[in-house]
Design an enzyme around this catalytic site. Structure first.
Site, PDB file in Angstrom:
ATOM      1  N   GLU A  10      79.342 -14.231  -9.784  1.00  0.00           N
ATOM      2  CA  GLU A  10      79.078 -14.039  -8.360  1.00  0.00           C
ATOM      3  C   GLU A  10      80.006 -14.931  -7.547  1.00  0.00           C
ATOM      4  O   GLU A  10      80.355 -16.039  -7.982  1.00  0.00           O
ATOM      5  CB  GLU A  10      77.623 -14.402  -8.000  1.00  0.00           C
ATOM      6  CG  GLU A  10      76.589 -13.421  -8.480  1.00  0.00           C
ATOM      7  CD  GLU A  10      75.188 -13.828  -8.058  1.00  0.00           C
ATOM      8  OE1 GLU A  10      75.016 -14.954  -7.545  1.00  0.00           O
ATOM      9  OE2 GLU A  10      74.261 -13.020  -8.232  1.00  0.00           O
ATOM     10  N   ARG A  24      56.865 -12.643 -11.915  1.00  0.00           N
ATOM     11  CA  ARG A  24      55.772 -13.538 -12.317  1.00  0.00           C
ATOM     12  C   ARG A  24      55.375 -14.382 -11.120  1.00  0.00           C
ATOM     13  O   ARG A  24      55.970 -14.284 -10.052  1.00  0.00           O
ATOM     14  CB  ARG A  24      56.230 -14.444 -13.458  1.00  0.00           C
ATOM     15  CG  ARG A  24      57.499 -15.230 -13.103  1.00  0.00           C
ATOM     16  CD  ARG A  24      57.840 -16.292 -14.108  1.00  0.00           C
ATOM     17  NE  ARG A  24      59.183 -16.837 -13.934  1.00  0.00           N
ATOM     18  CZ  ARG A  24      59.544 -17.746 -13.052  1.00  0.00           C
ATOM     19  NH1 ARG A  24      58.645 -18.208 -12.187  1.00  0.00           N
ATOM     20  NH2 ARG A  24      60.789 -18.185 -12.990  1.00  0.00           N
TER      21      ARG A  24
END
Length: 620
Positions: free
Chosen positions: A200, A297
């Protein structure tokens, strides 16, 4: 509603889930390894089952044993917590195939968002903005370097299966790429069993913004607003807060809606977090905030969202897993005040934040009136053992107040009044971070700690007043110690503070005990020192100040960067130790010559082992 729940985790998050389950009248089952046989989460649950030896690969990562424990105890559902198997789609599927309730998203959603490269492609298709980079399948070093060169440095290498700051490296220059790639892949393979990476573009003045989302089985998806997690060290979050400073209503609406769209794109059910990276060089703007990844999560930092919304996210998880609709609709949720969370670790900032292993003989958090009222989420108590097998986080300290400044002050005071011994902690470092002018003014970005690290280091000693008071308690001179005719009574003796000789001026009359003590613990600013009388001929332990580089914990030597007789400069990397699922670089404390080298690549070493001895001298 679920009636019995097994928590497939340990420590703080296991205790956190047990707390809500007990309030809801749900029977709880803990699992534990040999190292955790007497852990707080084991003692807090209604029932507990041993699942294996201490290493995680032989216990907490063995899904078959966890499912067997649920069957054995009659648990209806399994809550994975965070980490370990919480984002393992195969485990989630196995839980469901065993006829148990999985307190989490559908396995297909975990799969869709589990690999960072595939998730970014999915988000691009859903119209969610993503950062520029390389997501290709060609993982050859040559191709990856060519792509990095094309993107332009600095670039970020990220493990596609990564999380928690592991398997991530910033590369500032072309010449550094090969070594950084190898280190990143090695750590990724060790932590996640997958060494694939993506690239990135490194964003200037980056801020880490994330949005809490929640979905149910009835097609509802809501957000619970954003968090700012920009204060990081080596890509791991240090202090989190909600809401994000400088986030106006228009930008908040756009970012939160993008997060909801992302969750809907994978038919998301349960608690999840959409993480964004923002270019904060011109304030927070919706057109300069890009999707990074989704955590499928409950997040470590979920308490700050709970504090500003008044909602219990674990209760939401359990209700959704039971088939109920979301407890609140979007227009019923609002932001109330400000919340901050600090992660308290057993680690030594002065030694590069290496974990501190041992027994918590003293464990006191926030004793002052101002500090009281903070929420403490922990999985340990006084007398607990911090082992080398698991993450060394010992508590999360959460403050809520009507304003950002009120929350900051409360959190800082609680950490300032914290006393933990003999383990080293990052409490003093956190106090300094909270008090840093840029943090106070909310001038945030993920590089703040990297730039200001030296300023944030805890002091070498307590202040003079604290030393004088402690010295008086240790004084062995009796009632007339320090007495001189027609002069103020005073004394000056030599003491040892954490093994270092120090001369202290003090008034012996200030001692509070009739008899002198062998040692005194001095607590100040979140840090604790041990002060002892110095005795001629006594010896202090070898440490980096005399050129002795000791192993800070049990681990494995994975790289040796120097040779005996070699000249080194201060800060030069000597070797790399792998411990607690992380790589730790040991560096030279000063310019000198390698006089002794007791480290070979691949060797296992014990805590305190002498690895390198450096003699002072001018480097070439």
């Amino acid at each position: 509603m679920i009636q019995s729940l097994l928590i497939a985790n340990r420590g703080e998050i296991a205790c956190r889930v047990i707390r809500t389950a007990r309030r809801m009248g749900i029977r709880t089952v803990a699992v534990y390894s040999d190292a955790d046989a007497d852990a707080l989460h084991v003692r807090s649950a209604d029932e507990a089952v041993r699942i294996g030896p201490s290493p995680v690969r032989e216990s907490y990562l063995v899904g078959e044993r966890i499912i067997a424990a649920a069957k054995e105890t009659g648990a209806q559902a399994i809550h994975p917590g965070y980490g370990f198997l919480s984002e393992n789609a195969a485990f989630a599927q196995a839980v469901q195939d065993a006829g148990l309730i999985w307190v989490g998203p559908n396995p297909s959603s975990i799969t869709a968002m589990g690999l960072k490269d595939a998730a970014k492609k999915l988000m691009q298709d859903a119209g969610v903005p993503t950062t520029p980079g390389y997501l290709g399948e060609d993982q050859s070093p040559e191709r990856l370097k060519a792509e990095a060169d094309a993107i332009g440095y600095p670039v970020l290498i990220k493990a596609v299966a990564g999380g928690g700051g592991k398997g991530m490296r910033k590369v500032d220059a072309e010449a550094d790429f090969a070594d950084a790639l190898l280190s990143c892949q090695r750590e990724a393979a060790s932590s996640f069993g997958n060494d694939q990476v993506l690239l990135e573009k490194w964003v200037t003045n980056p801020r880490h913004i994330e949005v809490q989302v929640f979905g149910d089985t009835h097609g509802n998806v809501v957000h619970l607003f954003e968090r700012d997690c920009s204060l990081q060290r080596r890509h791991q979050k240090v202090i989190e807060e909600a809401p994000a400073p400088g986030m106006d209503a228009e930008t908040r609406a756009a970012v939160c809606q993008a997060a909801v769209n992302a969750a809907r794109a994978v038919d998301y059910v349960g608690a999840g977090t959409i993480e964004f990276i923002a270019d904060g060089s011109d304030g927070l703007r919706a057109d300069r905030i890009w999707f990074m990844e989704m955590n499928t999560r409950l997040q470590v930092e979920h308490p700050v969202t709970e504090e500003i919304t008044g909602q219990d996210l674990v209760e939401w998880q359990l209700r959704v897993a039971s088939g109920e609709p979301l407890p609140k609709k979007q227009d019923e949720l609002s932001i109330n005040g400000w919340a901050m969370e600090a992660r308290l670790y057993a680690e030594d900032p002065v030694k590069g934040f290496l974990p501190s292993i041992g027994t918590l003989d003293v464990f006191q958090l926030g004793e002052s009136e101002l500090g009281k009222g903070c929420r403490i989420d922990t999985g340990v108590s006084q007398g607990a053992e911090i082992s080398p097998f698991y993450d060394p986080m010992i508590a999360k300290v959460i403050a809520h107040g009507p304003t950002r400044e009120a929350a900051r002050n409360k959190l800082e005071q609680t950490l300032d009044d914290t006393a933990i011994w003999p383990l080293k902690t990052n409490a003093a470092f956190l106090v300094k971070a909270l008090d840093h002018p840029d943090f106070v003014a909310a001038r945030l970005d993920t590089g703040l700690i990297g730039r200001e690290g030296d300023v944030l280091m805890p002091p070498a000693h307590p202040d003079d007043d604290a030393l004088a008071e402690a010295a008086a308690r240790l004084s062995q001179g009796g009632a007339l110690a320090g007495f001189r005719l027609n002069a103020p009574m005073r004394g000056e003796n030599v003491f040892l503070i954490d093994g270092e000789k120090i001369s202290i001026r003090f008034d012996p009359r200030e001692g509070v005990d009739d008899r002198p003590q062998d040692d005194v613990l001095v607590a100040q600013g979140g840090q604790v020192w041990r002060l002892m009388p110095w005795r001629a001929g006594g010896a202090g332990g070898a440490d980096a100040s005399d050129g002795s580089i000791l192993s800070p914990m049990p681990g494995r030597i994975i790289a040796v960067s120097v040779a005996a007789g070699e000249r080194v400069t201060k800060g030069q990397k000597l070797l790399t130790l792998e411990a607690m699922k992380m790589e730790h670089s040991l560096v030279a404390p000063f310019d000198g010559i390698i006089a002794e080298l007791n480290a070979d690549q691949g060797n296992q070493v014990s805590e305190g082992a002498l690895l390198v001895k450096i003699e002072k001298g001018e480097a070439a």
